[in-house]
Write a protein that holds these residues in place. Sequence first.
Motif, PDB file in Angstrom:
ATOM      1  N   ILE A   1      30.831   0.634  33.434  1.00  0.00           N
ATOM      2  CA  ILE A   1      30.364   1.955  33.829  1.00  0.00           C
ATOM      3  C   ILE A   1      29.148   2.252  32.979  1.00  0.00           C
ATOM      4  O   ILE A   1      29.246   2.585  31.797  1.00  0.00           O
ATOM      5  CB  ILE A   1      31.465   3.009  33.622  1.00  0.00           C
ATOM      6  CG1 ILE A   1      32.692   2.653  34.465  1.00  0.00           C
ATOM      7  CG2 ILE A   1      30.955   4.406  33.989  1.00  0.00           C
ATOM      8  CD1 ILE A   1      33.886   3.541  34.215  1.00  0.00           C
ATOM      9  N   MET A   2      27.969   2.103  33.561  1.00  0.00           N
ATOM     10  CA  MET A   2      26.736   2.149  32.793  1.00  0.00           C
ATOM     11  C   MET A   2      26.542   3.477  32.069  1.00  0.00           C
ATOM     12  O   MET A   2      26.001   3.519  30.962  1.00  0.00           O
ATOM     13  CB  MET A   2      25.546   1.864  33.706  1.00  0.00           C
ATOM     14  CG  MET A   2      25.554   0.478  34.344  1.00  0.00           C
ATOM     15  SD  MET A   2      25.596  -0.856  33.120  1.00  0.00           S
ATOM     16  CE  MET A   2      24.038  -0.568  32.269  1.00  0.00           C
ATOM     17  N   GLY A   3      26.984   4.556  32.662  1.00  0.00           N
ATOM     18  CA  GLY A   3      26.808   5.864  32.042  1.00  0.00           C
ATOM     19  C   GLY A   3      27.510   6.001  30.713  1.00  0.00           C
ATOM     20  O   GLY A   3      27.124   6.825  29.866  1.00  0.00           O
ATOM     21  N   GLU A   4      28.550   5.192  30.504  1.00  0.00           N
ATOM     22  CA  GLU A   4      29.301   5.266  29.253  1.00  0.00           C
ATOM     23  C   GLU A   4      28.520   4.684  28.079  1.00  0.00           C
ATOM     24  O   GLU A   4      28.884   4.886  26.929  1.00  0.00           O
ATOM     25  CB  GLU A   4      30.634   4.521  29.396  1.00  0.00           C
ATOM     26  CG  GLU A   4      31.632   5.211  30.307  1.00  0.00           C
ATOM     27  CD  GLU A   4      32.059   6.563  29.762  1.00  0.00           C
ATOM     28  OE1 GLU A   4      32.336   6.668  28.556  1.00  0.00           O
ATOM     29  OE2 GLU A   4      32.101   7.529  30.547  1.00  0.00           O
ATOM     30  N   TYR A   5      27.452   3.960  28.366  1.00  0.00           N
ATOM     31  CA  TYR A   5      26.664   3.327  27.319  1.00  0.00           C
ATOM     32  C   TYR A   5      25.442   4.162  26.925  1.00  0.00           C
ATOM     33  O   TYR A   5      24.618   3.705  26.135  1.00  0.00           O
ATOM     34  CB  TYR A   5      26.214   1.927  27.766  1.00  0.00           C
ATOM     35  CG  TYR A   5      27.354   0.954  27.911  1.00  0.00           C
ATOM     36  CD1 TYR A   5      27.746   0.136  26.856  1.00  0.00           C
ATOM     37  CD2 TYR A   5      28.073   0.870  29.101  1.00  0.00           C
ATOM     38  CE1 TYR A   5      28.802  -0.749  26.988  1.00  0.00           C
ATOM     39  CE2 TYR A   5      29.129  -0.016  29.246  1.00  0.00           C
ATOM     40  CZ  TYR A   5      29.498  -0.824  28.178  1.00  0.00           C
ATOM     41  OH  TYR A   5      30.551  -1.693  28.321  1.00  0.00           O
ATOM     42  N   GLU A   6      25.336   5.342  27.469  1.00  0.00           N
ATOM     43  CA  GLU A   6      24.185   6.204  27.191  1.00  0.00           C
ATOM     44  C   GLU A   6      24.640   7.490  26.524  1.00  0.00           C
ATOM     45  O   GLU A   6      25.736   8.001  26.799  1.00  0.00           O
ATOM     46  CB  GLU A   6      23.448   6.559  28.494  1.00  0.00           C
ATOM     47  CG  GLU A   6      23.011   5.369  29.328  1.00  0.00           C
ATOM     48  CD  GLU A   6      21.795   4.666  28.747  1.00  0.00           C
ATOM     49  OE1 GLU A   6      21.297   5.108  27.680  1.00  0.00           O
ATOM     50  OE2 GLU A   6      21.337   3.676  29.358  1.00  0.00           O
ATOM     51  N   THR A   7      23.805   8.018  25.653  1.00  0.00           N
ATOM     52  CA  THR A   7      24.083   9.324  25.065  1.00  0.00           C
ATOM     53  C   THR A   7      23.838  10.409  26.107  1.00  0.00           C
ATOM     54  O   THR A   7      23.169  10.187  27.117  1.00  0.00           O
ATOM     55  CB  THR A   7      23.187   9.595  23.848  1.00  0.00           C
ATOM     56  OG1 THR A   7      21.828   9.746  24.291  1.00  0.00           O
ATOM     57  CG2 THR A   7      23.274   8.452  22.839  1.00  0.00           C
ATOM     58  N   LYS A   8      24.356  11.593  25.835  1.00  0.00           N
ATOM     59  CA  LYS A   8      24.162  12.686  26.785  1.00  0.00           C
ATOM     60  C   LYS A   8      22.674  13.037  26.917  1.00  0.00           C
ATOM     61  O   LYS A   8      22.215  13.429  27.995  1.00  0.00           O
ATOM     62  CB  LYS A   8      24.963  13.908  26.368  1.00  0.00           C
ATOM     63  CG  LYS A   8      24.531  14.536  25.042  1.00  0.00           C
ATOM     64  CD  LYS A   8      25.385  15.735  24.689  1.00  0.00           C
ATOM     65  CE  LYS A   8      24.919  16.368  23.372  1.00  0.00           C
ATOM     66  NZ  LYS A   8      25.760  17.525  22.988  1.00  0.00           N
ATOM     67  N   PHE A   9      21.928  12.883  25.843  1.00  0.00           N
ATOM     68  CA  PHE A   9      20.508  13.222  25.899  1.00  0.00           C
ATOM     69  C   PHE A   9      19.731  12.196  26.721  1.00  0.00           C
ATOM     70  O   PHE A   9      18.812  12.535  27.468  1.00  0.00           O
ATOM     71  CB  PHE A   9      19.938  13.334  24.490  1.00  0.00           C
ATOM     72  CG  PHE A   9      20.593  14.394  23.667  1.00  0.00           C
ATOM     73  CD1 PHE A   9      20.406  15.736  23.958  1.00  0.00           C
ATOM     74  CD2 PHE A   9      21.435  14.052  22.618  1.00  0.00           C
ATOM     75  CE1 PHE A   9      21.023  16.721  23.204  1.00  0.00           C
ATOM     76  CE2 PHE A   9      22.059  15.026  21.857  1.00  0.00           C
ATOM     77  CZ  PHE A   9      21.856  16.365  22.151  1.00  0.00           C
TER      78      PHE A   9
ATOM     79  N   GLY B   1      26.843   7.270  41.011  1.00  0.00           N
ATOM     80  CA  GLY B   1      25.569   7.106  40.326  1.00  0.00           C
ATOM     81  C   GLY B   1      25.749   6.973  38.838  1.00  0.00           C
ATOM     82  O   GLY B   1      25.008   6.238  38.179  1.00  0.00           O
ATOM     83  N   TYR B   2      26.751   7.666  38.293  1.00  0.00           N
ATOM     84  CA  TYR B   2      27.041   7.582  36.860  1.00  0.00           C
ATOM     85  C   TYR B   2      27.445   6.164  36.473  1.00  0.00           C
ATOM     86  O   TYR B   2      27.014   5.650  35.440  1.00  0.00           O
ATOM     87  CB  TYR B   2      28.153   8.563  36.520  1.00  0.00           C
ATOM     88  CG  TYR B   2      28.607   8.547  35.084  1.00  0.00           C
ATOM     89  CD1 TYR B   2      27.824   9.106  34.081  1.00  0.00           C
ATOM     90  CD2 TYR B   2      29.831   7.996  34.740  1.00  0.00           C
ATOM     91  CE1 TYR B   2      28.256   9.108  32.760  1.00  0.00           C
ATOM     92  CE2 TYR B   2      30.272   7.995  33.415  1.00  0.00           C
ATOM     93  CZ  TYR B   2      29.480   8.546  32.426  1.00  0.00           C
ATOM     94  OH  TYR B   2      29.900   8.548  31.123  1.00  0.00           O
ATOM     95  N   ALA B   3      28.247   5.506  37.293  1.00  0.00           N
ATOM     96  CA  ALA B   3      28.690   4.147  36.989  1.00  0.00           C
ATOM     97  C   ALA B   3      27.564   3.139  37.183  1.00  0.00           C
ATOM     98  O   ALA B   3      27.426   2.191  36.407  1.00  0.00           O
ATOM     99  CB  ALA B   3      29.886   3.777  37.858  1.00  0.00           C
ATOM    100  N   ILE B   4      26.741   3.344  38.208  1.00  0.00           N
ATOM    101  CA  ILE B   4      25.661   2.394  38.492  1.00  0.00           C
ATOM    102  C   ILE B   4      24.546   2.516  37.463  1.00  0.00           C
ATOM    103  O   ILE B   4      23.939   1.525  37.056  1.00  0.00           O
ATOM    104  CB  ILE B   4      25.130   2.628  39.912  1.00  0.00           C
ATOM    105  CG1 ILE B   4      26.235   2.330  40.937  1.00  0.00           C
ATOM    106  CG2 ILE B   4      23.904   1.771  40.197  1.00  0.00           C
ATOM    107  CD1 ILE B   4      25.901   2.744  42.352  1.00  0.00           C
TER     108      ILE B   4
END
Length: 868
Positions: free
Chosen positions: A639-647, A554-557
């Motif tokens: 990996i889509m999650g890598e493009y988002e901040t933790k918040f 889910g993190y990658a998608i």
Amino acid sequence: ENQDDHLITSNNVYSSLVYGKEKEEEEKDVTLLQQVLEEDSDERATVDELLSKGLLQKEGRNYDYTEMISTNDQWEEPQLNSPSSDHSTAPYQCQYIDIWSGDGKKHRLNTARIIETSKRAPSQHWGDIPCSQHEEEENDSWEHDIQDNAAVISIRLPSSFTSSSNTEPETKRRQTIQGFGGSITEATSLNWRSLSPRAQNLVLQLFYDSRFGLGFTLGRVPINSCDFAVDNYNYDNVDGDFSMKKFDTALSHDLENGIIDMIQRAQAIVAQGGMYAGGTSYGERLKIVATPWSPPPWMKKPIPGVDKNNVSHASRMDGTATPECLKDGTGPESKYALSWANYFHSFLNAYKSHGIDIWAVTVQNAPVNVDAQWEGCAFSPSSEEEFIMHHLGPILRESYPDVNILVYDANREHAVEWMNYLWRDRNLDEKEENLGSDGDGDRINALDFMDGVAMQWYSDAKPSHMLDGALGTPNMHRVAEMAYFYQKRKEENMKKEEKEREKGLEEQETTKSYNLRHSSIDSTTTGIIDDNDSIMERMPILLDTEATHCSSTGYAIGDIDVSWYRAERNGHAILAQLAAGSNGWIEYNMVLDPIGGPNHVENFCDAPIVAVPHRAQSAVEFQLMPDFEHYQLKEGEVIMGEYETKFTLGSKMGYPPSYIDAGIVVQPMFYYTGHFSRYVRPGSTPLMALVGESPGGAMSRTFRPVGKTSPGGGNNNNAREGIEVTVWPCEGSTRQHWTMANEQLQTYRLNGYGEQLCVTLRDSVDVSLGGILLTDCKADDAASFTVVTEPKTDSDEADVVKFMTTKRRANECLGIEPLANGGGAYGPRGGAQAVLLPCDHESVSVSHDRSLLPFLHETRGMGCMLHV
């Protein structure tokens, strides 16, 4: 499931996460209590706000709330301190925690923290429920909380209700729950070891601590490598070492990859009954199931089309020859089968030397999956029976009589076929090929060694991943019913033999009892209890041993709909399996890297936790992929999650930022699993409960948004080709919305582009699953029906009709087949399969409401609708 809000709250049992402690321990507990109060929130509620909401009471002990909020922006590992004996409590106590406000006054936090997953508020994983108040002493209050809650037998939903009844068919007692858990594969252990020591400890707490985390008490470990490994490995690759002299008794590979370390540390947490459980008896042992994917290559037949001609054995562990993989079969003279059984024994010895006692073994992972590209070894029901009877059973019973042997371990689609064969009555079939000898002339059979059945949630359908976890529940009910009657027949046969011996008759030579541990009796036992409750207690184990979502994480998608859909599917599958008779549930991998690996055949899948050590606050360098991950992202793969901040990940996806600071992503499926594992503890027993009819009338729709008048609460995206069609009470959800058009019973779902797709019933019953499946409305196998009206009676409130097929043989109508096992915990009104029956059968007449097409099972008074 709420199609609009996706809100599920675990409030059946209260669970506390912290203890009251003495003043000098306050600083150690500040961060823990901070996380418990609202670890992933950007803002903290003030004491005044809590007081105004009635969540605090004045007076109490020693916590300074101002200190808690002062550390809001910094992730800290919870301090692991055992509570003092004065404040030791039982699990699920509703805690009354005292804190200090800024004005120096003490206040009491009189709420319980529960898991509350809501798609509308994905970052809020915990909710507060007011604790019950009693006049008795504080130390006794937890007993009343549990009793108050246990008395609730009706749970109201937005237009329907869930009810419980003590009126049960055949038996009142149901199976005992062993627990929940996850597999410690090489992929899991490597990702766990990639984290900082503090984060490693956090992960173990999240999974195994019964207060802070999920409270897992089950685990699964591979014997040799599985696909979730960097490469093939085994512990004795010396050709011809039949006596296992070269077996790596030190388990060097499992020491190096961290599997041994992870299990040992998990055992320590579980043995404590949870870090904050005060040494209670719940979950005192981590029960490990050991499963082989493949023997070493030298024990396997060459694989046609893969191995060279005229070679003596397979060249690799991946893949399998058919119909069975062992080099010289599984008969009594097979030296390779005997060697493979001794390999099991050596594995158990080696793990025991590291302080790890294996609770159960399965004979083979997915013996029916002959096309798999990863490690495999094919068995048929007869060859698995032979291997157990002549080799594995006698060897393990001799040295490890308490280790359970579980058969099958594959998809539920073929479980009925396998268990019909393996549990057949040998007294009716005593041919020599079905019975063996123990060397003393006594005849034995595989039943002497079978302790249960392992099953997995995958589907044979292609593409299968969208159907994983959604198929086979009626088959699970059939297996549970078969297990009950198998156990009953076994005890009746033993009782008959006992009576014959008492009359002085010659002792029968049908079977020899080695260790009937589930019945707690052997061939000399007298006074066998012949009642249903006692049989339920001694039934074979039925265990769900593997479930995972593929492909990727889910993190990658990076799509909350995907993550939430996967989490909901986990919840649906666990509920259905427990109701059908499962004793427990084991996820596949617990921790994977961002793309769902490592997996040496690139079969990347999802896990409850994703390791992202490069995002930890303590990280000194950025390395997206760990060294053990050999896959390289191709052009266009991200990996889509890598493009988002933790918040953003916290608010958008529901990944708590504080955990990302530790180097892990905790996904929604983790919390969904917690709805079960935290509250349904080992030793629990299912009670009958079923979502009942909508009390507001035919047009009262469950989960319908306020002001919405059309049926249903959302899109029926579960209506996929290949899904089983079953019948339930009319609770009015979208999944029960059908229309009659073009001689078809039709429903709809949206594809990935938002386009509406029509699906309908197939014109035949699936051989393996036993019911009708869905298909595309334009497919050649789509069923057509003619609606035939039956003569009315004065008591009929609607037309009584039959749905007669027009594409198949004459006199065949749509009907229902009630679930086996008395419907399990659903009772006789839940989950009947849609089937095709002769039109004069009693189960084909339905009451036709022209707007909703409900089904009425006249003989049982069921008000039901087709349900996907």
